[in-house]
Design a protein around this motif. Structure first.
Motif, short mmCIF file in Angstrom:
data_model
loop_
_atom_site.label_atom_id
_atom_site.label_comp_id
_atom_site.label_asym_id
_atom_site.label_seq_id
_atom_site.Cartn_x
_atom_site.Cartn_y
_atom_site.Cartn_z
N GLU A 106 0.73 -1.14 0.00
CA GLU A 106 -0.06 -0.05 0.03
C GLU A 106 0.92 1.06 -0.18
O GLU A 106 1.66 1.47 0.81
CB GLU A 106 -0.88 -0.10 1.18
N VAL A 107 0.72 2.16 -1.00
CA VAL A 107 1.35 3.28 -1.12
C VAL A 107 1.19 4.33 -0.03
O VAL A 107 -0.18 3.94 0.46
CB VAL A 107 1.20 4.13 -2.62
N HIS A 108 1.75 5.16 0.29
CA HIS A 108 1.48 6.29 1.64
C HIS A 108 1.54 5.27 2.92
O HIS A 108 1.16 5.84 3.79
CB HIS A 108 0.30 6.95 1.41
N HIS A 109 1.68 3.97 2.98
CA HIS A 109 1.59 3.36 4.09
C HIS A 109 2.98 2.67 4.55
O HIS A 109 3.35 2.68 5.70
CB HIS A 109 0.58 2.21 4.10
N THR A 110 3.74 2.31 3.59
CA THR A 110 5.07 1.62 3.86
C THR A 110 6.11 2.06 3.05
O THR A 110 5.92 2.43 1.54
CB THR A 110 5.01 0.12 3.17
N THR A 111 7.01 2.70 3.67
CA THR A 111 8.24 3.51 2.88
C THR A 111 8.81 2.59 1.97
O THR A 111 9.04 1.59 2.24
CB THR A 111 9.07 4.04 3.71
N GLY A 112 8.71 3.14 0.89
CA GLY A 112 9.51 2.48 -0.45
C GLY A 112 8.51 1.86 -1.26
O GLY A 112 8.82 1.35 -2.54
N VAL A 113 7.10 1.75 -0.90
CA VAL A 113 6.25 1.25 -1.94
C VAL A 113 5.54 2.20 -2.49
O VAL A 113 5.19 3.26 -2.01
CB VAL A 113 5.03 0.52 -1.10
N GLU A 114 5.64 2.24 -4.18
CA GLU A 114 5.42 3.19 -5.13
C GLU A 114 3.79 3.34 -5.28
O GLU A 114 3.58 4.24 -6.07
CB GLU A 114 6.16 3.13 -6.29
N LEU A 115 3.12 2.19 -5.18
CA LEU A 115 1.74 2.11 -5.49
C LEU A 115 1.19 0.86 -4.85
O LEU A 115 1.95 -0.04 -4.29
CB LEU A 115 1.53 2.10 -6.96
N THR A 116 -0.08 0.84 -4.87
CA THR A 116 -1.10 0.02 -4.22
C THR A 116 -1.40 -1.06 -5.32
O THR A 116 -1.88 -0.67 -6.31
CB THR A 116 -2.23 0.57 -3.69
N THR A 117 -1.05 -2.44 -5.11
CA THR A 117 -1.18 -3.38 -6.17
C THR A 117 -1.99 -4.68 -5.32
O THR A 117 -2.22 -4.76 -4.12
CB THR A 117 0.06 -3.75 -6.78
N GLY A 118 -2.42 -5.22 -6.04
CA GLY A 118 -2.98 -6.71 -5.58
C GLY A 118 -4.24 -7.14 -6.64
O GLY A 118 -4.03 -8.25 -7.20
N PRO A 119 -4.96 -6.04 -7.17
CA PRO A 119 -5.85 -6.50 -8.32
C PRO A 119 -5.12 -6.75 -9.39
O PRO A 119 -4.31 -5.92 -9.77
CB PRO A 119 -6.89 -5.58 -8.37
N LEU A 120 -5.14 -8.02 -10.02
CA LEU A 120 -4.13 -8.34 -11.10
C LEU A 120 -4.22 -7.48 -12.31
O LEU A 120 -5.39 -7.25 -12.37
CB LEU A 120 -4.08 -9.92 -11.25
N GLY A 121 -3.29 -7.18 -12.91
CA GLY A 121 -3.22 -6.48 -14.20
C GLY A 121 -2.96 -4.93 -13.58
O GLY A 121 -2.31 -4.18 -14.35
N SER A 122 -3.42 -4.42 -12.48
CA SER A 122 -3.59 -3.22 -12.30
C SER A 122 -1.98 -2.63 -12.13
O SER A 122 -1.83 -1.40 -12.60
CB SER A 122 -4.35 -2.72 -11.06
N GLY A 123 -1.07 -3.38 -11.46
CA GLY A 123 0.19 -2.78 -11.32
C GLY A 123 1.07 -2.69 -12.54
O GLY A 123 1.46 -1.22 -12.87
N LEU A 124 1.03 -3.51 -13.35
CA LEU A 124 1.52 -3.45 -14.70
C LEU A 124 0.89 -2.17 -15.47
O LEU A 124 1.74 -1.42 -16.26
CB LEU A 124 1.34 -4.72 -15.70
N ALA A 125 -0.68 -2.25 -15.73
CA ALA A 125 -1.18 -1.05 -16.30
C ALA A 125 -0.88 0.45 -15.53
O ALA A 125 -0.41 1.41 -16.30
CB ALA A 125 -2.71 -1.11 -16.42
N THR A 126 -0.80 0.36 -14.42
CA THR A 126 -0.14 1.64 -13.78
C THR A 126 1.28 2.12 -14.18
O THR A 126 1.47 3.31 -14.50
CB THR A 126 -0.61 1.40 -12.32
N ALA A 127 1.97 1.15 -14.28
CA ALA A 127 3.64 1.40 -14.53
C ALA A 127 3.43 1.98 -15.96
O ALA A 127 4.24 2.76 -16.05
CB ALA A 127 4.14 -0.19 -14.62
N VAL A 128 2.62 1.41 -16.83
CA VAL A 128 2.62 2.27 -18.18
C VAL A 128 2.49 3.78 -18.01
O VAL A 128 2.99 4.43 -18.59
CB VAL A 128 1.69 1.34 -19.20
N GLY A 129 1.55 4.15 -17.11
CA GLY A 129 1.32 5.44 -16.82
C GLY A 129 2.39 6.17 -16.24
O GLY A 129 2.70 7.34 -16.68
N MET A 130 3.19 5.47 -15.34
CA MET A 130 4.44 6.01 -14.71
C MET A 130 5.35 6.35 -15.84
O MET A 130 6.02 7.44 -15.76
CB MET A 130 4.77 5.13 -13.92
#
Lengths: 685, 685
Positions: A106-130
């Protein structure tokens, strides 16, 4: 080639043991992937990524995206080994109340975590935005530097699992990443052939490398399973990752692994994906790797000290970067000023004055058109604002005129000229991908993204909207054609339940302005919000632009609800509450009621969330508790309106799907009319 | 090779003119694709598909899926030319109130339309479900016939546009279609390089044929644009389509066209996609094709008579089929009886008796587990019932034990043995694809599908759920892990707003049973419904199985809401209304209140929609208007509950995202407790 020492190997094996121990302790979780990806994650953090654990917010850092968020231990253990502040006690508190190590990162919760992931596909798709945001930010701040030489160059690294690759949103975003030629993006796809239903052969038989090549990616396979026995060839992976840093396309590294390696019996099983291994298996794994089976959460100071040497390397890289950054500042005073403003999350000088004020006009203007004018007015003032549409730019009015498209120049078209640092986004017909990408842009942190589609297709992007709300990201959704008012396209295109369904999402503001000036104030208010997403619901059809000398100031839009025009001649007998295009029905009904001697107040309620945030006295001023006769009118389902109209109130709503016809006919046939509002008011009194 | 005569060519050109005229008349719509695809659609209806316009419900017919639903005229004009009942006056009424020709095709509205399309990607994904259903139905009814020889063999034909191909749901379903080796599926992808933002090069540069090959499809390119001038090579297309009939894989026919061909200036433009061409352009097109520019909706009896000869061919094919069908009936008496029952939409003998009754048990049982037991109990009784999960079979309890998987035998795994006619579905991690496929199965008409995932991921499949509701399809969604009760996986996996957001969808029943016996009755009730979709929201965690000698009968579940246990000693002072796992909190609170001398009634409200459908007197019996003190309790957002609890009531809800911890801690920390219910009851009184 990467030259790992025995201590590196020991650190990787420690990571495997910690993963098994952490899940075993809490009794649930996902040990398998954290074990088999331990060398991959360690390689990234120790040898590949540009980062400085002593400054997790360093502007120049690479971004790490754990798209397989269920394997959160993969990241938590590296944050521990690399010195980001997590300690063994945090790992031991995995998945428990209040810990820094929740089930998914969870972002804003654990230092070093850049985004909240879990629902599959979401991290990869968000990374494209980054990756897209990195390029845009670079273009705003340092467009002329040679590739790889700017302090604003950085790379996005993604770890993804079979499930990520199967999800449609990953396909959408990956297709767009190939199109955008995002050389700053590397995706490591952990192909271990295991998902929750065990062997992925039961539902998945794609040639994934070929699919990604079809999207325009480089695809490299690193197969640790190709030999008789499993060999974790770190050098081959290292070479693939290093090569990807200078690619002019995004790179897929298809890495074949064995889940839960080297657990003697749990390896290569579906059970190891999402269940604790069991005490015996954990002990057997420890013995196999030369650890004491009786020691949980092994703590070897030498290993830790070795791993945390990464901090020295990170600080050295940071210092080198600082020099380049300061050189850039000296040479780019205006851009440095812009950057400072963006980092401070401040709005530009002249912000409030930039917004258009629309003249009263009975014929009126569609609020989508007003929104388009607002965006154009902001184009020069707010360079950090950028966005586009999922192939509905002309309908959503999301294009700032004259701004270049964000697309490789070779992909310009007759209608849209673009370049790599352009501003107008073209998402194609990929709404959920758009939503995740908008989140990725917001997570990069310097710019303000917006994205449009029809309101009815907010359904397609709902997973992204929810994640933006969870992550408290200041994204603006521009959802036009916000009711049966869109007319002829019919029920598949007409939102009915969407306003209610979106208001149900915690932390999302749903704003449905009634006229052009409310639209301008809605944008102005929304852009002052930096800690959660906002949605604009805008009309296709014209709505009257009120005369604000006669009616209340549109500035009150920021209150969420306000008395647009009060009853004449005393306390109101009834309050008529409307949103968006239906406010005009309330205004007409007020007139009809006045002719019957009934005093009606009209409340425009563009944003329920903003109104709820006002203090009780303001809310009671707008909706006096003594006036129990109330009518709400909105061309959507009734759900949620009883809260405002109360037991005595009436709700004019649309509780079934629409139809294909011109919009005037639809409003009339479905009984969303001034007459209906007036009749309901009489009933309510 | 197909041997079209001048009259065929004239009919195709007539179709182009009718498309331009129809849009021009109403002033809005999508003429371009209907013009350029006129020869493709005509070829399908006249020469390729097995169909009989005089019996649109013929069991043996092929299915036509217009995934590019905006081009509804493509189909409407063929329904006219082929004699399905549409006439010129219907085409002239395009997109107007009450017409048979709405903006997008609507099933159950226009004869010959097999499904409702419009949201891009949905038609293609639904077609995959049709193709899967065809195979399952064939397996149920005629498993031993050689390929192509059964009366239950038919083919699914899809026309899709660039937008369909870009949508993630199309990727999900296409990947699964390749995996399933659906030789009965042919997709014609109309690659015209135009979408609403004009040239698709701005956002799309995939090698689509390669992508589909990566999915395991045959891919054939038919390029009408490859020569200097545009040549509509019908024979090449015909060959590709005919070849696809006997393929053992799904076939992609990538057809390159010029949109709005042959309109002299509108061809190959974005404007022709979604706007009327203008009177001058329509006239110019008519002249070019040898039509009188002054005649709108040309009506050449010779052309129409020629085109409608298809009816003779269709009837001949139908007669031939009837012979085979009757032979099959004679040889398969039991299966014929089954088919007759399925066609009549009747439930099997012994249906009601098949459901398990669960013994009272304070420790209890998760409702997902009870649901799994119900499915197993139905396995032998209801062969038409089949389903599976989006890679969460074990968690969703969606597998009927011992039933083979629906997957080519070569793709069996250690855990799941399968064959082409199997029963257990494996959707992979593709929720929206699953949703659309379930709709396709329901549309094929003979079987009853269900599909599972976590409730939080209903967001991913929301577009499919909405379309199922619009189409009134009897699909059952099995959504487990229905609250923060799922525990440690944390906020990304915990539904909060979902119950409200789903209840907002018109025509969807959302059922959240409180215990094992309510779960059984929920299934029993749901399977008796044939005209809309239903969703089960089920717990991960155990909930008490009530003693139904002490409490009311679980049969009352079918009322949607009922008095589970009444106040003792007189009229209730307060009514406590709960759903699902929170009903137990109401039961405990009732006891606590009794100790304080407060008389509380507990109402279990598993389905708001079913309760709303009861008559007023029943509802008043359950919720007497005189008892204004009420409390609702549900571990989700408050939205919608004011309607039942009224101004005096209190709502115990969860209006923010969850957290990662064990579920008991979460309920306690978030204040969803019996004590909170009791306190709210006291306040409400």
């Amino acid at each position: 080639e990467v030259g790992w020492t025995d201590l590196d190997v020991r650190a990787v094996d420690t990571a495997r043991i910690l993963a098994a121990d952490a899940v075993q302790k809490v009794g649930n979780g996902h040990p398998g992937t954290a074990m088999s990806l331990a060398p991959v994650a360690y390689l990234l953090y120790q040898n590949v990524m540009k980062h400085d654990p002593s400054d997790p917010d360093w502007l120049g850092r690479d971004r790490f995206v754990l798209s397989c968020g269920h394997s959160s231990l993969t990241q938590y253990i590296q944050l521990y080994l690399n010195g980001y502040g997590l300690e063994l006690s945090d790992l031991a508190a995995l998945r428990t109340w209040g810990s820094l190590t929740p089930g998914h990162p969870e972002v804003h919760h654990t230092t070093g975590v850049e985004l909240t992931t879990g629902p599959l596909g979401s991290g990869l798709a968000t990374a494209v935005g980054m990756a897209m945001a990195q390029r845009r930010q670079r273009g705003l701040l340092d467009p002329d530097a040679a590739p790889g030489t700017s302090p604003f160059d950085h790379h996005i690294w993604v770890l993804a699992s079979d499930g990520d690759i199967m999800e449609g949103v990953a396909s959408e975003a990956s297709s767009l990443a190939g199109h955008q030629e995002l050389g700053n993006l590397t995706l490591i796809y952990d192909q271990n052939y295991i998902s929750i239903e065990d062997d992925t052969d039961i539902s998945f038989s794609e040639d994934v490398a070929k699919r990604y090549e079809a999207y325009g990616w480089n695809a490299v396979t690193v197969d640790w399973r190709e030999q008789e026995s499993y060999v974790e060839n770190i050098d081959a992976l290292f070479t693939a990752l290093e090569d990807s840093k200078t690619s002019d396309k995004p790179t897929l590294v298809l890495l074949r692994t064995i889940i839960a390696w080297p657990a003697p019996t749990a390896q290569d099983t579906g059970a190891s994906h999402g269940s604790a291994l069991g005490a015996d298996e954990v002990a057997a794994t420890k013995k196999l790797l030369g650890f004491d089976p009786d020691v949980n959460f092994p703590d070897d100071p030498e290993v830790l000290a070795h791993a945390r040497l990464v901090m020295d390397r990170g600080q050295a890289a940071h210092a080198e970067w600082d020099t380049a950054y300061n050189t850039w500042r000296d040479a780019n005073a205006d851009r440095a000023t812009l950057l400072d403003r963006l980092l401070a999350k401040e709005l530009p000088d002249g912000f409030a004055d930039a917004f258009p004020v629309f003249d009263a006009d009975a014929k009126g203007k569609a609020t989508r058109a007003a929104s388009g004018e607002v965006l154009n007015a902001l184009a020069d003032v707010m360079p950090e604002l950028w966005g586009g549409s999922a192939d509905l730019a002309g309908s959503n009015n999301t294009t700032m005129k004259g701004e270049p498209s964000f697309v490789p120049a070779s992909k310009s078209t007759d209608m849209f000229a673009g370049n790599e640092f352009g501003r107008t986004l073209h998402f194609g017909i990929r709404e959920n991908g758009m939503g995740m990408i908008l989140s990725g842009i917001a997570l990069e942190g310097l710019t303000r993204p917006y994205g449009g589609t029809f309101l009815v297709f907010s359904d397609y992007m709902r997973p992204a909207v929810r994640l933006a709300s969870i992550q408290q990201l200041p994204v603006v959704y521009v959802w036009t054609h916000d009711s049966i008012g869109l007319g002829e396209d019919g029920p598949t295109h007409q939102p009915v339940e969407h306003l209610a369904a979106l208001r149900a999402i915690p932390g999302l503001d749903v704003i449905r302005p009634a006229d052009a000036n409310e639209t301008a104030v809605a944008w102005r208010t929304a852009l002052q919000i930096h800690d959660h997403p906002m949605a604009l619901a805008l009309t296709r059809q014209n709505v009257p632009t009120w005369d604000r000398t006669e009616f209340a100031s549109a500035d009150l839009t920021e209150k969420g609800g306000y008395v647009l025009v009060d009853a004449e001649g005393g306390e109101p007998d009834v309050i008529l509450i409307g949103t968006g295009s239906e406010v005009q029905l309330a205004v007409h009904a007020r007139q009809q009621l006045a002719e019957q001697g009934v005093r009606a107040r009209v409340v425009s309620m563009p944003c329920r969330e903003w109104f709820d945030a006002q203090d009780q006295s303001y809310r009671d001023d707008v909706l006096p508790p003594t006036v129990r006769a109330r009518v709400s009118v909105e061309a959507g389902v009734a759900q949620g309106w009883r809260e405002l109209v109360g037991d005595a109130g009436r709700i004019i709503s649309l509780d079934h799907f629409g139809a294909s016809a011109d919009y005037e006919t639809l409003f009339r046939e479905f009984g969303i009319t001034a007459e209906a509002v007036a009749a309901a008011a009489t009933e309510s009194i």
